[in-house]
Design a protein around this motif. Structure first.
Motif, mmCIF file in Angstrom:
data_model
loop_
_atom_site.group_PDB
_atom_site.id
_atom_site.type_symbol
_atom_site.label_atom_id
_atom_site.label_comp_id
_atom_site.label_asym_id
_atom_site.label_seq_id
_atom_site.Cartn_x
_atom_site.Cartn_y
_atom_site.Cartn_z
ATOM 1 N N ASP A 178 -19.127 -44.855 9.801
ATOM 2 C CA ASP A 178 -17.810 -45.353 10.210
ATOM 3 C C ASP A 178 -17.931 -46.363 11.342
ATOM 4 O OD1 ASP A 178 -16.548 -43.816 8.314
ATOM 5 O OD2 ASP A 178 -16.055 -42.181 9.690
ATOM 6 N N LEU A 179 -18.785 -46.076 12.321
ATOM 7 C CA LEU A 179 -18.950 -46.983 13.443
ATOM 8 C C LEU A 179 -19.656 -48.262 13.014
ATOM 9 C CD1 LEU A 179 -19.881 -44.459 16.278
ATOM 10 C CD2 LEU A 179 -17.783 -45.820 16.112
ATOM 11 N N ARG A 180 -20.605 -48.150 12.080
ATOM 12 C CA ARG A 180 -21.270 -49.352 11.571
ATOM 13 C C ARG A 180 -20.274 -50.241 10.832
ATOM 14 N NH1 ARG A 180 -25.483 -45.785 10.072
ATOM 15 N NH2 ARG A 180 -24.974 -46.016 7.852
ATOM 16 N N ALA A 181 -19.392 -49.623 10.067
ATOM 17 C CA ALA A 181 -18.375 -50.395 9.348
ATOM 18 C C ALA A 181 -17.400 -51.049 10.329
ATOM 19 C CB ALA A 181 -17.624 -49.486 8.381
ATOM 20 N N PHE A 182 -17.059 -50.319 11.387
ATOM 21 C CA PHE A 182 -16.180 -50.851 12.426
ATOM 22 C C PHE A 182 -16.816 -52.081 13.068
ATOM 23 C CE2 PHE A 182 -14.352 -49.886 16.900
ATOM 24 C CZ PHE A 182 -13.286 -50.755 16.691
ATOM 25 N N ALA A 183 -18.087 -51.966 13.445
ATOM 26 C CA ALA A 183 -18.795 -53.083 14.067
ATOM 27 C C ALA A 183 -18.881 -54.274 13.111
ATOM 28 C CB ALA A 183 -20.187 -52.642 14.499
ATOM 29 N N ALA A 184 -19.174 -54.016 11.853
ATOM 30 C CA ALA A 184 -19.299 -55.093 10.872
ATOM 31 C C ALA A 184 -17.970 -55.819 10.675
ATOM 32 C CB ALA A 184 -19.800 -54.536 9.542
ATOM 33 N N ALA A 185 -16.867 -55.068 10.698
ATOM 34 C CA ALA A 185 -15.545 -55.684 10.535
ATOM 35 C C ALA A 185 -15.224 -56.598 11.713
ATOM 36 C CB ALA A 185 -14.488 -54.595 10.391
ATOM 37 N N ILE A 186 -15.558 -56.156 12.914
ATOM 38 C CA ILE A 186 -15.323 -56.984 14.097
ATOM 39 C C ILE A 186 -16.162 -58.257 14.017
ATOM 40 C CG2 ILE A 186 -15.473 -57.099 16.611
ATOM 41 C CD1 ILE A 186 -15.190 -53.990 16.570
ATOM 42 N N ASP A 187 -17.431 -58.100 13.625
ATOM 43 C CA ASP A 187 -18.313 -59.264 13.502
ATOM 44 C C ASP A 187 -17.760 -60.287 12.519
ATOM 45 O OD1 ASP A 187 -20.079 -58.157 15.314
ATOM 46 O OD2 ASP A 187 -21.491 -57.439 13.802
ATOM 47 N N GLU A 188 -17.303 -59.803 11.375
ATOM 48 C CA GLU A 188 -16.781 -60.711 10.353
ATOM 49 C C GLU A 188 -15.510 -61.404 10.840
ATOM 50 O OE1 GLU A 188 -15.991 -63.008 7.229
ATOM 51 O OE2 GLU A 188 -17.875 -61.974 7.679
ATOM 52 N N ALA A 213 -16.822 -48.643 23.291
ATOM 53 C CA ALA A 213 -18.042 -49.411 23.540
ATOM 54 C C ALA A 213 -18.360 -50.343 22.375
ATOM 55 C CB ALA A 213 -19.216 -48.477 23.808
ATOM 56 N N VAL A 214 -18.191 -49.866 21.155
ATOM 57 C CA VAL A 214 -18.460 -50.697 19.985
ATOM 58 C C VAL A 214 -17.536 -51.906 19.960
ATOM 59 C CG1 VAL A 214 -18.329 -50.804 17.458
ATOM 60 C CG2 VAL A 214 -19.452 -48.861 18.562
ATOM 61 N N PHE A 215 -16.237 -51.669 20.189
ATOM 62 C CA PHE A 215 -15.310 -52.805 20.174
ATOM 63 C C PHE A 215 -15.620 -53.778 21.307
ATOM 64 C CE2 PHE A 215 -11.572 -55.147 21.483
ATOM 65 C CZ PHE A 215 -11.214 -55.737 20.279
ATOM 66 N N ALA A 216 -15.854 -53.246 22.503
ATOM 67 C CA ALA A 216 -16.144 -54.109 23.649
ATOM 68 C C ALA A 216 -17.400 -54.933 23.394
ATOM 69 C CB ALA A 216 -16.299 -53.270 24.919
#
Length: 377
Positions: A7-17, A73-76
């Motif tokens: 879930d956190l990896r998907a969250f990070a990938a979405a922010i990156d995209e 932390a992931v979003f930041a």
């Protein structure tokens, strides 16, 4: 990134995209920030709110997703890596902490719900004569029949010009530590004047002038005269959030440096193939990997024990990451030569952003002092 859960990896990938699409080029970022003079774009920020990202680490009852410090932390980190102009997030999520811990239900609903929906919040402690020594502040809030009358000056208040409210720390009695109180002050309150301070980082910080600014008694956040104890309960989260933000920035700086040294040729080959630069990159990458492990370990500790204060670990994270980010920016500018100094490239902005990160949120010297005290020194 670290091997986080799916879930956190998907969250990070979405922010990156999202960042690649919306602010992935210098031209896009310049258009969103007035050529780098503003650090926050409200429209972009609200779109992130609509995706549920701003509330990822906030309780569901106030519009969040129910996550914790790891989600924050992931979003930041990833929004900082993507150079998204959402500088209002840091102060907003930091200000949210005291409201969650000590605020009334009305304050939580209004402020926390606002943060999750894309509103910006600010927090004000520093004064012209009180920076690292918060207990020396003199901005006064006097109890009157209708509430509290606030008079005095605050300074270096990040994002006050964008915020809906300011979480103000003011003096309510003569005691040094036990005479401070937190207030929720609307930025449109009569008697409050917000004046921007010009800095080499653009428009971000402000002076606040309070002249007979009357706020109702229910504006108190927590208990009167207890702000010092409330602050110490939240400063650890602030330091971790700042560390996560600078982690993302440092990763971006290293990647920008790598891209340059791979492409720039001198003496018939890419400059990154010279041992002098190759070894510098190796050292910086190693330091950055240590920073990442530290940030996410402290975030996990905070999530495992939400009521536990982590002064040593949070100060270590803030100290290590901000100083490393500054070092990477300085090395990156050196490796880019004159191009690192040119405004055409992002490196000079990286340097400005990282140098000041070792000052706000508690200087590196203060962090070292805190760490030393946890060892009984």
């Amino acid at each position: 990134m670290l091997d986080l859960n799916p879930d956190l990896r998907a969250f990070a990938a979405a922010i990156d995209e999202f960042c690649r699409r919306e602010c992935g080029t210098r031209e896009q970022r310049d258009a969103l920030t007035g050529n780098g003079t503003e650090n926050h774009h409200g429209g972009l920020y609200r779109r992130m709110a609509e995706l549920g990202w701003l509330g990822a680490g906030l309780p569901e009852e106030y519009g969040g997703a129910g996550g914790g410090m790891t989600e924050i932390a992931v979003f930041a980190e990833r929004s900082a890596y993507g150079l998204a102009p959402v500088g209002g997030y840091t102060t907003s999520i930091i200000a949210a902490g005291p409201y969650l811990k000590f605020g009334t239900e009305k304050q939580r609903t209004e402020v926390i719900g606002g943060v999750a929906a894309g509103a910006v919040e600010a927090i004000s402690m520093s004064e012209p004569g009180a920076g690292s020594d918060v207990a020396a502040l003199t901005c006064k809030a006097e109890r009157v029949d209708d509430g509290y009358l606030i008079n005095g000056q605050k300074t270096w208040c990040s994002n006050a010009h964008l915020a809906d409210h300011i979480l103000l720390v003011a003096r309510t009695s003569g005691k040094r530590h036990d005479g401070l109180t937190m207030f929720c002050v609307p930025t449109g309150a009569e008697g409050l004047r917000i004046k921007g301070i010009d800095t080499m980082g653009g428009r971000e910080v402000n002076d606040l002038y309070f002249t007979d600014c009357l706020v109702p008694a229910e504006s108190v956040v927590g208990e009167a005269d207890r702000a010092w104890h409330q602050l110490t309960a939240g400063l650890n989260a602030e330091r971790l959030i700042l560390a996560a933000t600078m982690l993302g920035r440092a990763k971006r700086i290293l990647d920008d440096t790598l891209e340059y040294v791979r492409q720039r040729t001198q003496f018939g080959r890419p400059i990154g193939t010279f041992q002098a630069l190759r070894h510098r990159i190796a050292d910086l990458a190693t330091e950055l990997a240590c920073c990442e492990l530290l940030v996410y370990r402290v975030a996990a500790m905070a999530d495992e024990h939400p009521d536990r204060q982590l002064p040593r670990e949070a100060s270590m994270a803030k100290l290590k990451v901000t100083e490393t980010a500054k070092q990477i920016a300085l090395e990156g500018m050196q490796m880019m030569g004159g191009y690192g100094y040119a405004t055409e490239y992002d490196m000079e902005r990286h340097l400005r952003a990282t140098v000041v990160s070792t000052v706000y949120g508690g200087t590196s010297e203060v962090q070292r002092d805190i760490i030393g005290k946890t060892y009984g020194l």
